[in-house]
Design a protein around this motif. Structure first.
Motif, PDB file in Angstrom:
ATOM      1  N   TYR A 154       0.792  -1.232   0.000  1.00 45.14           N
ATOM      2  CA  TYR A 154       0.000   0.000   0.000  1.00 45.14           C
ATOM      3  C   TYR A 154       0.826   1.285   0.000  1.00 45.14           C
ATOM      4  O   TYR A 154       0.739   2.095   0.907  1.00 45.14           O
ATOM      5  N   TYR A 173     -14.210  -9.383  -7.995  1.00 41.95           N
ATOM      6  CA  TYR A 173     -13.848  -9.178  -6.585  1.00 41.95           C
ATOM      7  C   TYR A 173     -15.116  -8.841  -5.794  1.00 41.95           C
ATOM      8  O   TYR A 173     -15.482  -7.681  -5.606  1.00 41.95           O
ATOM      9  N   GLY A 224     -13.378  -5.162   5.319  1.00 42.84           N
ATOM     10  CA  GLY A 224     -12.693  -5.667   4.138  1.00 42.84           C
ATOM     11  C   GLY A 224     -12.001  -6.998   4.295  1.00 42.84           C
ATOM     12  O   GLY A 224     -11.280  -7.424   3.411  1.00 42.84           O
ATOM     13  N   SER A 225     -12.169  -7.642   5.440  1.00 35.65           N
ATOM     14  CA  SER A 225     -11.462  -8.894   5.719  1.00 35.65           C
ATOM     15  C   SER A 225      -9.949  -8.710   5.731  1.00 35.65           C
ATOM     16  O   SER A 225      -9.204  -9.641   5.425  1.00 35.65           O
ATOM     17  N   THR A 226      -9.514  -7.523   6.093  1.00 35.78           N
ATOM     18  CA  THR A 226      -8.081  -7.307   6.268  1.00 35.78           C
ATOM     19  C   THR A 226      -7.544  -8.228   7.358  1.00 35.78           C
ATOM     20  O   THR A 226      -6.374  -8.633   7.317  1.00 35.78           O
ATOM     21  N   TYR A 251      -9.149 -13.445  -7.210  1.00 38.84           N
ATOM     22  CA  TYR A 251      -7.725 -13.085  -7.081  1.00 38.84           C
ATOM     23  C   TYR A 251      -6.950 -13.294  -8.382  1.00 38.84           C
ATOM     24  O   TYR A 251      -5.725 -13.154  -8.408  1.00 38.84           O
ATOM     25  N   THR A 283      -5.241  -7.337 -10.269  1.00 33.08           N
ATOM     26  CA  THR A 283      -4.635  -7.977  -9.092  1.00 33.08           C
ATOM     27  C   THR A 283      -3.161  -8.297  -9.363  1.00 33.08           C
ATOM     28  O   THR A 283      -2.312  -8.127  -8.485  1.00 33.08           O
ATOM     29  N   SER A 332      -4.554 -14.589   2.552  1.00 32.65           N
ATOM     30  CA  SER A 332      -5.872 -14.029   2.831  1.00 32.65           C
ATOM     31  C   SER A 332      -6.736 -15.161   3.375  1.00 32.65           C
ATOM     32  O   SER A 332      -7.329 -15.920   2.609  1.00 32.65           O
TER      33      SER A 332
END
Ligand code: AVJ
Length: 327
Positions: free
Chosen positions: A39, A56, A160-162, A205, A212, A281
């Motif tokens: 990021y 996504y 966001g399922s971070t 993904y 991606t 993930s």
């Protein structure tokens, strides 16, 4: 309102952190680099583009869930809370909550400084009644809140399922830490991607437009521009697959042939087909995530799913019993 309305706390990890962690990760077996390093500004924009992709599903599914459950969240959390967003990114999801919840204070925490500033400034403009704070920090290492809170109830929002980026033992430690911050009467609203047909995961993904792949490969650009790494990104390929045994998507940067890359005078040798593991993930069933939350002494109060059961949003409270006003 002007940008000055935002109170900003800068704890951005230093370039030395990036270098130390990258050198350590590339020296490990298998080679790895933590996904938080995706990021930089370009990476944040690419991630934003991922969120718009037809394949996504997590972003739009979570948004739809939040739209539906926001009134219930308001009932659970009550008015005038302090809303703390972890990994706020473009801060779009939070708008759904701000409008319904009408919190007193907002604190956005993100590792991507310019991106964070831009989005919280927009929030401050759009919600003049809101006290807006922003902290640039790596919350996977340092989750201490800046000194900007009062006695109001804290609601942390981790979308966001971070959380899926953490190993399960790290996720547990992270939840335990959040719980301490939220004491005595706070709650955590957390978005968690669900286990599902691996085909759906695979498509999410490995999108057709290659966004991606660009997001994954951007990590190498970062090594070049910020660490002066000598490497040819074209030699690497994006690879993402579901590891069913571990219950996670893995992303890798695969070296197409044997090569050496060089950072700071240190050489890292790759065999043909060897990769840098750049992301995990993890996907959780509702029961698995409840078990994890309970181990962190967080009480599952409510969970909302979309009709296709792709994604979950959990409301977990610090207090063991339900707060009196919802009884
Ligand atoms: C931000 C960690 C939730 O795992 O789905 C998206 C990141 N990586 N596509 C995810 C990501 C590749 C994303 N998280």
């Amino acid at each position: 309102m002007s940008a000055r309305a935002v109170r900003f706390y800068d704890e951005h990890p230093s370039p030395a952190t990036l270098r130390d962690e990258v050198l350590q990760g590339l020296g490990a077996h298998p080679k790895r680099i933590a996904p938080k390093f995706f990021y930089d500004e370009r990476g944040s924009r690419l991630f934003d583009a991922i969120c718009e992709l037809p394949e996504y599903y997590p972003t739009r599914t979570e948004m739809a869930i939040l739209r539906g459950c926001a009134p219930e969240i308001r009932q659970l959390a009550g008015p005038n809370c302090m809303l703390i967003e972890l990994g706020s990114g473009a801060s779009r999801k939070i708008r759904l909550l701000l409008e319904t919840l009408r919190p007193r204070r907002y604190l956005g925490i993100d590792i991507s400084r310019e991106f964070l500033l831009e989005s919280v400034e927009r929030l401050a403009q759009d919600y003049p009644w809101l006290e807006v704070h922003a902290a640039c920090a790596d919350f996977s290492r340092n989750l201490d809140l800046p000194d900007c809170h009062g006695t109001e109830r804290k609601l942390a929002f981790f979308p966001g399922s971070t959380i899926g980026n953490f190993e399960p033992y790290e996720a547990l430690a992270f939840l335990q830490h959040i719980r301490r911050l939220l004491q005595p009467d706070g709650a955590l609203l957390v978005g968690v991607d669900l286990k599902k047909d691996p085909q759906i995961l695979h498509r999410a993904y490995n999108d057709n437009q290659g966004v991606t792949a660009a997001f994954n490969l951007n990590l190498l650009e970062r090594l070049r521009s910020e660490l002066g790494a000598k490497l040819d990104p074209r030699v690497f390929r994006h690879r993402a697959f579901y590891n069913a045994k571990a219950g996670r998507i893995e992303m890798h940067l695969v070296s197409q042939h044997a090569q050496e890359i060089c950072i700071d005078g240190r050489r890292f040798r790759f065999k043909a087909g060897e990769s840098i593991h750049s992301e995990n993930s993890y996907k959780y069933s509702v029961a698995e995530f409840h078990a994890l939350a309970r181990r962190a002494a967080l009480q599952p109060v409510r969970v909302w799913l979309d009709p296709e059961r792709l994604f979950s949003v959990h409301y977990l409270s610090v207090a063991a019993a339900c707060p009196p006003y919802i009884l």
